[in-house]
Design a protein around this motif. Sequence first.
Motif, PDB file in Angstrom:
ATOM      1  N   SER A 162      -5.248   0.899   0.488  1.00 46.60           N
ATOM      2  CA  SER A 162      -5.690   2.249   0.151  1.00 46.60           C
ATOM      3  C   SER A 162      -5.203   3.271   1.173  1.00 46.60           C
ATOM      4  O   SER A 162      -5.106   2.978   2.369  1.00 46.60           O
ATOM      5  CB  SER A 162      -7.216   2.309   0.074  1.00 46.60           C
ATOM      6  N   TYR A 163      -4.944   4.476   0.681  1.00 46.82           N
ATOM      7  CA  TYR A 163      -4.552   5.569   1.571  1.00 46.82           C
ATOM      8  C   TYR A 163      -5.729   5.978   2.451  1.00 46.82           C
ATOM      9  O   TYR A 163      -6.847   6.106   1.986  1.00 46.82           O
ATOM     10  CB  TYR A 163      -4.090   6.777   0.749  1.00 46.82           C
TER      11      TYR A 163
ATOM     12  N   GLY B 287       0.815  -1.205   0.000  1.00 46.68           N
ATOM     13  CA  GLY B 287       0.000   0.000   0.000  1.00 46.68           C
ATOM     14  C   GLY B 287       0.849   1.256   0.000  1.00 46.68           C
ATOM     15  O   GLY B 287       0.624   2.175  -0.805  1.00 46.68           O
TER      16      GLY B 287
ATOM     17  N   ILE C 197      -6.343   2.190  -5.926  1.00 45.03           N
ATOM     18  CA  ILE C 197      -4.958   1.776  -5.655  1.00 45.03           C
ATOM     19  C   ILE C 197      -4.643   0.446  -6.355  1.00 45.03           C
ATOM     20  O   ILE C 197      -3.521   0.225  -6.827  1.00 45.03           O
ATOM     21  CB  ILE C 197      -4.713   1.668  -4.130  1.00 45.03           C
TER      22      ILE C 197
ATOM     23  N   SER D 194      -1.387   6.468 -13.684  1.00 45.22           N
ATOM     24  CA  SER D 194      -1.325   7.264 -12.448  1.00 45.22           C
ATOM     25  C   SER D 194      -0.388   8.452 -12.596  1.00 45.22           C
ATOM     26  O   SER D 194      -0.694   9.554 -12.146  1.00 45.22           O
ATOM     27  CB  SER D 194      -0.878   6.384 -11.278  1.00 45.22           C
TER      28      SER D 194
ATOM     29  N   GLN E 289      -6.643   8.006  -7.064  1.00 42.71           N
ATOM     30  CA  GLN E 289      -5.809   6.848  -7.375  1.00 42.71           C
ATOM     31  C   GLN E 289      -5.080   6.280  -6.162  1.00 42.71           C
ATOM     32  O   GLN E 289      -4.700   5.105  -6.171  1.00 42.71           O
ATOM     33  CB  GLN E 289      -4.805   7.207  -8.464  1.00 42.71           C
ATOM     34  N   SER E 290      -4.912   7.049  -5.120  1.00 47.54           N
ATOM     35  CA  SER E 290      -4.248   6.514  -3.918  1.00 47.54           C
ATOM     36  C   SER E 290      -5.242   5.857  -2.970  1.00 47.54           C
ATOM     37  O   SER E 290      -4.846   5.177  -2.018  1.00 47.54           O
ATOM     38  CB  SER E 290      -3.501   7.623  -3.177  1.00 47.54           C
ATOM     39  N   THR E 291      -6.549   6.043  -3.216  1.00 44.16           N
ATOM     40  CA  THR E 291      -7.564   5.486  -2.318  1.00 44.16           C
ATOM     41  C   THR E 291      -8.372   4.401  -3.029  1.00 44.16           C
ATOM     42  O   THR E 291      -8.026   3.230  -2.989  1.00 44.16           O
ATOM     43  CB  THR E 291      -8.486   6.607  -1.796  1.00 44.16           C
TER      44      THR E 291
ATOM     45  N   SER F   5       1.549   6.646  -6.655  1.00 41.06           N
ATOM     46  CA  SER F   5       0.446   7.510  -7.091  1.00 41.06           C
ATOM     47  C   SER F   5       0.779   8.988  -6.936  1.00 41.06           C
ATOM     48  O   SER F   5       0.167   9.841  -7.579  1.00 41.06           O
ATOM     49  CB  SER F   5      -0.820   7.188  -6.297  1.00 41.06           C
TER      50      SER F   5
ATOM     51  N   ILE G 249       0.988   4.011  -2.863  1.00 43.45           N
ATOM     52  CA  ILE G 249       0.574   5.376  -2.507  1.00 43.45           C
ATOM     53  C   ILE G 249       1.676   6.349  -2.924  1.00 43.45           C
ATOM     54  O   ILE G 249       1.400   7.426  -3.460  1.00 43.45           O
ATOM     55  CB  ILE G 249       0.281   5.488  -0.993  1.00 43.45           C
TER      56      ILE G 249
END
Length: 438
Positions: A411-412, A24, A335, A322, A330-332, A31, A28
């Motif tokens: 996910s962030y 993750g 992902i 990304s 895209q970070s949540t 991203s 992150i």
Amino acid sequence: MKNKIFAMFDYLLILVIFSLITLGIMFIYSSSVNSSGVSVNIEYIKQIIWAGIGLVIMIILTIYDYRKLERFSFYLYIILVGLLVFTLIFGKNVNGARSWIGGRHFGIQPSEFGKSFFILFLAKFLKDTNNINSQTKRFFLSILILFVPLALILVQPDMGTGSVYIPIFLVMCFMAGIPLRYLIFILSYGVLTIFLTILPVWNSHIASNPVAAINVLTNMRLLMILIAATALIAVLGFVIRRYFHGPSYIFWISYVFSIITLSLVSSIFLGKFLKDYQIMRLIIFMNPNKDRLGAGWNIIQSKIAIGAGGIWGKGYLNGTQSHYRFLPQQSTDFIFSILSEEFGFIGGLVVFGLYTIIFVKLLILIKLCSNKFGVYIVSGILAMFVFHFFINIGMVMGIMPITGIPLLFLSYGGSSLLNSMTCMGLVMSISYRRKDLM
């Protein structure tokens, strides 16, 4: 004493958790990198901080006897409800929902980490009412426990997070022996309500040849007549069965028409409650090409990213979707799309394998645990993880609507990560004490 503490931890589970968290953080960071190779935000640093805090919480909960939480579970539930009310009044609006409290860099989402509070209190209630004579009363009280936080979350409105509470509730009630006909009633009611809400949208925006009969759902006068008719059949069936001892099939007729009546009524409110962007999500789920450059963009670009990864992927930090900012959130939410583009099918398979280990370990623990409170907690946690996993993966692949549900551990998001690690701490505490009845 040291050996006893070390024995409390499930080291395979810890390895899986930190493998997912590491993946993750890696993606992150990926991203955050733009087309020039420069990181444009510090989300990965904040995720590392949240992971560190989560680690402390997980260790404390593993060592702490989970059974002592029974006496505090009601107060945790009240705290959850209080925080949700506070969020509605003073919360911060993010992506169309007032679901956050706190500052810009370290805000929290009570509905997200409150899932563990909800699980604990519902587990206590189901355990305390295990020998109750009236299962109907037990079921309706359980519904009340679900309804209060769920209603507050839906008013925010955050349908994605709110939807997670429903499978948690259904699985825990199933494990607690609530009659299956009650649970099927709730599940059928929910699915039919969503279907009846979507149907007019499909008819007006998607169907090449609109079906005239579906217009009944948009004509309020005709809809009221339909609701009255289905309600009358449901009531007559109940009266005949209850007071005139009619055959058993009369009960099932009343049962089915009760579901239809409630779903028709609920679809009216849900249709008025849905925001424009939520309606568009339904439309583009059914046909992403309806708005390729608008609401359909996310799903289209996500599918392109996953397909572009092939078997082995383009390599870490070599993804284009990304880095050129083709993927919003895209970070949540998306992902997994980045991971699939850069690590390919094999990377996705690794994620599936890691989650499968978690699911299997939780299933085994449910079977081995002797304490009902522990069984119900693990059942709720399993339902939450399975729902998050399949809905998020289905969403990024375009086979589920976009709901804003994160992929846990990857996910962030601090609230999501803290809740996930809290749950894993509870799981290890239960696992260590699985043979203890009291």
